[in-house]
Design an enzyme around this catalytic site. Structure first.
Site, mmCIF file in Angstrom:
data_model
loop_
_atom_site.group_PDB
_atom_site.id
_atom_site.type_symbol
_atom_site.label_atom_id
_atom_site.label_comp_id
_atom_site.label_asym_id
_atom_site.label_seq_id
_atom_site.Cartn_x
_atom_site.Cartn_y
_atom_site.Cartn_z
ATOM 1 N N ASN A 11 24.923 8.678 18.683
ATOM 2 C CA ASN A 11 23.639 9.354 18.477
ATOM 3 C C ASN A 11 23.266 9.130 17.026
ATOM 4 O O ASN A 11 23.838 9.754 16.132
ATOM 5 C CB ASN A 11 23.784 10.855 18.786
ATOM 6 N N LYS B 151 20.557 9.829 15.540
ATOM 7 C CA LYS B 151 19.637 10.837 15.000
ATOM 8 C C LYS B 151 18.489 10.138 14.258
ATOM 9 O O LYS B 151 18.121 9.035 14.623
ATOM 10 C CB LYS B 151 20.382 11.834 14.110
ATOM 11 N N HIS C 129 20.482 18.444 23.131
ATOM 12 C CA HIS C 129 21.291 18.362 21.913
ATOM 13 C C HIS C 129 21.074 19.638 21.093
ATOM 14 O O HIS C 129 19.969 20.174 21.042
ATOM 15 C CB HIS C 129 20.907 17.125 21.094
ATOM 16 N N GLU D 26 20.602 20.192 18.095
ATOM 17 C CA GLU D 26 19.498 20.160 17.114
ATOM 18 C C GLU D 26 18.152 20.366 17.797
ATOM 19 O O GLU D 26 17.236 20.948 17.221
ATOM 20 C CB GLU D 26 19.551 18.844 16.323
ATOM 21 N N GLU E 45 29.558 19.766 23.125
ATOM 22 C CA GLU E 45 29.477 19.665 21.674
ATOM 23 C C GLU E 45 29.459 21.065 21.069
ATOM 24 O O GLU E 45 28.388 21.682 20.961
ATOM 25 C CB GLU E 45 28.193 18.934 21.275
ATOM 26 N N SER F 149 32.023 15.784 15.132
ATOM 27 C CA SER F 149 32.866 15.230 14.070
ATOM 28 C C SER F 149 33.967 14.294 14.574
ATOM 29 O O SER F 149 35.064 14.246 14.004
ATOM 30 C CB SER F 149 33.453 16.357 13.210
HETATM 31 C C1 PEP Z 1 26.054 14.718 17.412
HETATM 32 O O1 PEP Z 1 25.059 14.738 16.713
HETATM 33 O O2 PEP Z 1 25.921 14.686 18.642
HETATM 34 C C2 PEP Z 1 27.363 14.728 16.768
HETATM 35 C C3 PEP Z 1 28.412 14.953 17.496
HETATM 36 O O3 PEP Z 1 27.390 14.526 15.400
HETATM 37 P P1 PEP Z 1 28.723 14.310 14.485
HETATM 38 O O4 PEP Z 1 29.585 13.303 15.200
HETATM 39 O O5 PEP Z 1 28.188 13.788 13.189
HETATM 40 O O6 PEP Z 1 29.369 15.625 14.380
#
Ligand code: PEP
Length: 255
Positions: free
Chosen positions: A9, A11, A94, A96, A168, A213
């Site tokens: 992703n 973003k 997601h 966000e 997530e 992460s």
């Molecule tokens: C995400 O945005 O779906 C995500 C898991 O970000 P990160 O891997 O940077 O935590």
């Protein structure tokens, strides 16, 4: 055995120069896992073109879609237009989108059902906040997100083959704080059970990805868990080198 997935992703990152660097750095060799990426929508066709030049066809998808097909919805992207660009999947829900853009359960359900009706694969994201985990509410929160987001999800096989869940935990996204393999496995198992028992879906065969992460140094422990079928990756998916390492780890675990 279910396949393993590495889904990037990106973003609101990656300009044309960094997309070029990504593909230049990529070395997927004999990777057999699924490699997917969701760039900014405007770059979908460019990424498809560059990935096929790099000799690896990625599934390329959208980070968000409209719940409508067309009309007076300034600034939105329809599933149909995303498909014109070559998108094959869309992220829905997601964290966000839920927090920054106030997308609620009902809207997410509309988006998900619309994407499905247009034959896109949906990666539906769920996850609890830190406070919710501390208060022992993780399972209740995840179950509610699944029941509301997947309301009326068709139980026929074709539709089910177009569903992927991403767990997530919000506290692990972009924070560097990763769920332990045991914590993630526990929730993945719960999601599989909920899909089967409460939604009449084929939980055993639904891919469930972990996100939060994930990086090459922690991927092996997470992806080797029984109910973790891959990773949805933000930060570590931006560099071709890290993406390649993740795909190599996932592919090794498929053997
Ligand atoms: C995400 O945005 O779906 C995500 C898991 O970000 P990160 O891997 O940077 O935590």
């Amino acid at each position: 055995m279910r396949k393993k997935f590495i889904v990037g992703n990106w973003k609101m990152n990656q300009d044309l120069a960094s997309i070029d660097s990504f593909f230049n750095e990529l070395s997927l060799g004999s990777c057999t896992c699924e490699t997917w990426v969701a760039p900014q929508a405007l770059h979908i066709s460019t990424v498809i073109e560059k990935s096929s030049k790099a000799g690896k066809s990625f599934f390329v998808g959208a980070q968000n879609i409209s719940e409508n097909s067309n009309g007076a919805f300034t600034g939105e992207n329809s599933a149909e237009t995303l498909q014109d660009l070559g998108a094959t999947f869309a992220l829905v829900g997601h964290s966000e989108r839920r927090s920054l853009y106030k997308e609620d359960h009902a809207l997410l359900n509309k988006k998900l059902m619309h994407a499905l009706s247009q034959n896109l694969i949906v990666v539906f994201c769920v996850g609890e906040q830190l406070e919710e985990r501390k208060n022992g509410m993780t399972e209740a929160v995840i179950k509610y997100q699944l029941l509301e987001g997947l309301k009326n999800f068709p139980t026929d096989q074709l539709s089910q083959s177009r569903l992927i869940i991403a767990y997530e935990p919000v506290w692990a996204i972009g924070t560097g704080e990763v769920a332990s393999p045991a914590q993630a496995q526990e929730v993945h198992h719960f999601i599989r059970k909920t899909l089967t028992k409460d939604l009449d879906l084929d939980g055993d065969n639904t891919p469930i990805l972990y996100g939060g992460s994930v990086k090459p140094s922690n991927a092996d422990g997470l992806l080797s868990q029984m109910d973790i079928d891959g990773a949805l990756v933000g930060g570590a998916s931006l560099l071709g080198e890290d993406f390649s390492k993740l795909a190599q780890i996932a592919s090794k675990l498929m053997k």
